[in-house]
Write an enzyme that holds these catalytic residues in place. Structure first.
Site, short mmCIF file in Angstrom:
data_model
loop_
_atom_site.label_atom_id
_atom_site.label_comp_id
_atom_site.label_asym_id
_atom_site.label_seq_id
_atom_site.Cartn_x
_atom_site.Cartn_y
_atom_site.Cartn_z
N SER A 141 0.86 -1.18 0.00
CA SER A 141 0.00 0.00 0.00
C SER A 141 0.90 1.23 0.00
CB SER A 141 -0.89 0.02 1.25
OG SER A 141 -1.51 1.28 1.41
N TYR A 154 -1.72 -0.80 10.33
CA TYR A 154 -1.83 -1.12 8.90
C TYR A 154 -0.66 -0.53 8.12
CZ TYR A 154 -3.76 -1.54 4.22
OH TYR A 154 -3.94 -1.85 2.88
#
Length: 264
Positions: A141, A154
């Site tokens: 990501s 995350y």
């Protein structure tokens, strides 16, 4: 019916990015092993892909946060199945302020985003290196480069994915094994569940566009892929700055002059 290009194991294959990888790779002639928690969705996916592309599709319901299930998936690489591609698409979010987020959610995130991805990548790497061919695709990501409030775990897990993938690239570069890290921005998926996404709509890419872009990048030999990055020199400049910093950090073992107490 397509002639087979080998067998691909895809985690998180029942929805979102993983489901699109299954579709696109089946269309390219790959046989598939689909791993996810929801058997019903896997069964529907397998039936559709076999009908559409003639691919052999095996489903493997598993919760990668559970040690027993993860071990069963690892064993697939050393069984009689001839797996030559791994797509690590499974991932969890555990979003929210670090001081308030559910610790069980964080534990699950670490187990899936970090531990499962690592163990499956390593067992695949060993098998692929022995054969001198194979491909590992890890979904990261852009938050790997953007530590932000509300996504500490995350963001950290995706920074791990990036560094881990790059290290594997360095280790396996001469062995015939390809390792690609795909670093998307916002993607339409079930990631936010029933909650509205906290980002403007124009920032989102469809999972289909993401996977098509990532596979095109893979075909071109691009191993670190930022699908929304139009000027690739910006990544090159970023990485060059990182290299310069590392050189500065490794000139010696003495503390910097600004930490000299006598100068205070």
């Amino acid at each position: 019916m397509n002639s087979s290009k080998g067998t691909t194991l895809i985690t998180g294959a029942s929805s979102g990015i993983g489901a699109v990888y299954a579709d696109r790779l089946a269309a390219r002639g790959h046989h598939l092993i689909l791993v996810a928690r929801r058997r019903d969705r896997l069964e529907e996916q397998a039936a559709r892909l076999h009908t559409a592309y003639g691919s052999k599709v095996e489903i493997f319901p598993a919760d990668l946060a559970k040690e027993e299930d993860l071990g069963r998936v690892e064993a697939l690489f050393t069984s009689t199945r001839d797996i030559d591609m791994l797509v690590n698409s499974a991932g969890l979010g555990a979003l929210g302020p670090g001081a308030a987020v559910d610790l069980k959610m964080v534990d699950g995130l670490v187990r899936v985003n970090v531990l499962a991805l690592t163990r499956l990548s390593l067992v695949a790497a060993r098998v692929f290196a022995q054969r001198k061919q194979g491909t590992i695709i890890n979904i990261g990501s852009i938050l790997a480069l953007m530590p932000v409030s509300g996504a500490s775990s995350y963001s950290a897990s995706k920074a791990y994915v990036l560094n881990f993938s790059r290290s594997l690239q360095a280790e396996l570069g001469q062995s015939g094994v390809t390792v690609q890290a795909v670093m998307p921005s916002m993607v339409h998926s079930e990631f936010f569940g029933d909650q509205p996404a906290p980002f403007p709509e124009q920032l989102f890419m469809s999972a289909e566009t993401l996977v098509d872009t990532a596979l095109s990048a893979l075909d071109q030999g691009e191993l670190i892929t930022f699908p929304t990055l139009h000027d690739v020199t910006q990544w090159q400049e970023f990485d060059n700055a990182r290299i310069l910093l590392v050189k500065s950090l490794t000139q010696g073992g003495q503390p910097a002059a600004r930490y000299n107490q006598s100068n205070a």
